[in-house]
Enzyme design. Structure first.
Site, PDB file in Angstrom:
ATOM      1  N   ASP A  31     -63.328 -31.789  10.638  1.00 30.48           N
ATOM      2  CA  ASP A  31     -64.115 -31.754   9.206  1.00 30.48           C
ATOM      3  C   ASP A  31     -65.488 -32.425   9.936  1.00 30.48           C
ATOM      4  O   ASP A  31     -65.365 -33.482  10.407  1.00 30.48           O
ATOM      5  CB  ASP A  31     -63.617 -32.223   8.139  1.00 30.48           C
ATOM      6  CG  ASP A  31     -64.301 -31.736   6.915  1.00 30.48           C
ATOM      7  OD1 ASP A  31     -63.554 -31.419   5.979  1.00 30.48           O
ATOM      8  OD2 ASP A  31     -65.473 -32.023   6.698  1.00 30.48           O
ATOM      9  N   TYR A 149     -73.822 -15.387   0.677  1.00 29.36           N
ATOM     10  CA  TYR A 149     -72.196 -15.948   0.824  1.00 29.36           C
ATOM     11  C   TYR A 149     -71.278 -14.822   0.749  1.00 29.36           C
ATOM     12  O   TYR A 149     -70.580 -14.668   1.776  1.00 29.36           O
ATOM     13  CB  TYR A 149     -72.370 -17.085  -0.343  1.00 29.36           C
ATOM     14  CG  TYR A 149     -71.051 -17.670  -0.380  1.00 29.36           C
ATOM     15  CD1 TYR A 149     -70.497 -18.212   0.692  1.00 29.36           C
ATOM     16  CD2 TYR A 149     -70.258 -17.555  -1.598  1.00 29.36           C
ATOM     17  CE1 TYR A 149     -69.326 -18.976   0.993  1.00 29.36           C
ATOM     18  CE2 TYR A 149     -68.799 -18.343  -1.686  1.00 29.36           C
ATOM     19  CZ  TYR A 149     -68.453 -18.754  -0.433  1.00 29.36           C
ATOM     20  OH  TYR A 149     -67.129 -19.630  -0.580  1.00 29.36           O
TER      21      TYR A 149
END
Ligand code: UDP
Length: 321
Positions: A31, A149
């Protein structure tokens, strides 16, 4: 199994990591902490089999190394949240398209199974419901940032699918419908944590548009249990599945429910879309999943009711304040 979770410090990824560890699997979280948070996984540090790597999926060398030593990839890393997409479209497109391509390419290099998380945004403005996996996508102009998106995620789905069809990478695609729960931040636009926080603070509840638009919210724990069961099912490979609840509620009704449950003195404030997001913003008016396909394959049913979900998030939010 040794699982690699990209975006594992995000709200969904952290629950996935936790559940996999409690089933005695090993977990590596990758991450970059852009929207993920260290606090989401801090309680996992020191647990046997857990490793946290801070880095981006755009770092090919790093992704190569991590994919080589895992058995399965849960690819959750993405720029998410409508507000974030509208505010930072270039970064969002790069992460969502280039990032997924790198992860898939490494899955191909090392012949690893991969689960790709997609979104109900895929369906765009299709207000028919419940939406089935093969329903048409209805999108506005590509120059309306919101649709970037949906488009980026559609490219991810196509990549995952053709990597399977043409190159034999065992990929599974899931479309998540409004996943909510503890640890979700309202910072990128998500309605549930925002309304609950506003209600607890007795501040105005910011309903965008008329509030007549509807959504179905599913508890993150229902989602991660389903993901884990799905990757175990060989027939899921090369397929796409909706995952969501069918308990539909309008956003205005959601605001009223939250005010009632929290006994808040908050009032609803209606904010036009062009003020909340950008000029010309288009919302989807209805989004209900058809979950027949996943139900047939693995017997899917959301366990948490909306009332239980709201209470769970209220308790969490109060404990964090
Ligand atoms: N929304 C709202 N107030 C907020 C944040 C979101 O009324 O403070 C609305 C948003 O316009 C949308 C719905 O709530 O109609 C769900 O928004 P969210 O960003 O959570 O998810 P998505 O749009 O992806 O379904």
């Amino acid at each position: 199994m040794n699982a690699l979770i990209t975006g594992g410090a995000g709200f969904i990824g952290s629950f996935l990591a936790e559940t996999l560890l409690s089933c005695n699997h090993s977990v590596t979280v990758l991450d970059d902490l852009s929207t993920g948070r260290l606090e989401n996984v801090r309680h996992l540090e020191g647990r046997p089999g857990f490793e946290l790597v801070i880095g981006t999926i755009l770092n090919e060398h790093l992704v190569d190394k991590l994919v080589e030593r895992c058995d399965i990839i849960f690819h959750l890393a993405a720029a998410v949240g409508v507000e974030l997409i509208v505010k930072k479209p270039v970064e969002s497109l790069t992460t969502n398209i280039k990032g997924s391509e790198i992860v898939l390419d490494m899955a191909y290099r090392y012949r690893k199974k991969i689960l790709i998380t997609s979104t109900s945004e895929i369906y765009g403005k299709n207000v028919n419901g419940p939406l089935k996996e093969d329903n048409d996508r209805i999108l506005g102009s590509p120059l309306k940032t919101r649709w970037s998106y949906s488009t980026a995620k559609a490219v991810d789905e196509m990549l995952a699918y053709v990597y399977w069809k043409e190159k034999g990478v065992p990929s599974v695609i899931v479309r998540l419908f409004n996943t909510v729960g503890p640890r979700q931040t309202g910072a990128y636009g998500m309605v549930m944590p925002r309304f609950i926080s506003q209600a607890i603070d007795n501040k105005p509840i910011t309903v965008y548009g008329s509030g007549k638009q509807s959504r179905c919210f599913i508890h993150v724990k229902d989602v991660v249990d389903t993901l884990i069961r799905l990757v175990d099912e060989p027939k899921a490979v090369g397929e796409v599945f909706n995952i969501g609840s069918q308990e539909e509620i309008t956003i205005e009704q959601l605001a009223k429910e939250i005010i009632k449950i929290t006994k808040s003195s908050s009032k609803i404030e209606y904010i036009p879309y062009h003020t909340a997001y950008e000029e010309g913003f288009e919302d989807m008016q209805r989004r209900v999943p058809d979950t027949t396909k996943i139900n047939k394959l693995i017997g899917f049913k959301a366990k948490y009711t909306l009332a239980e979900i709201i209470k769970d998030i209220i308790n969490y939010t109060k404990s964090e304040k």
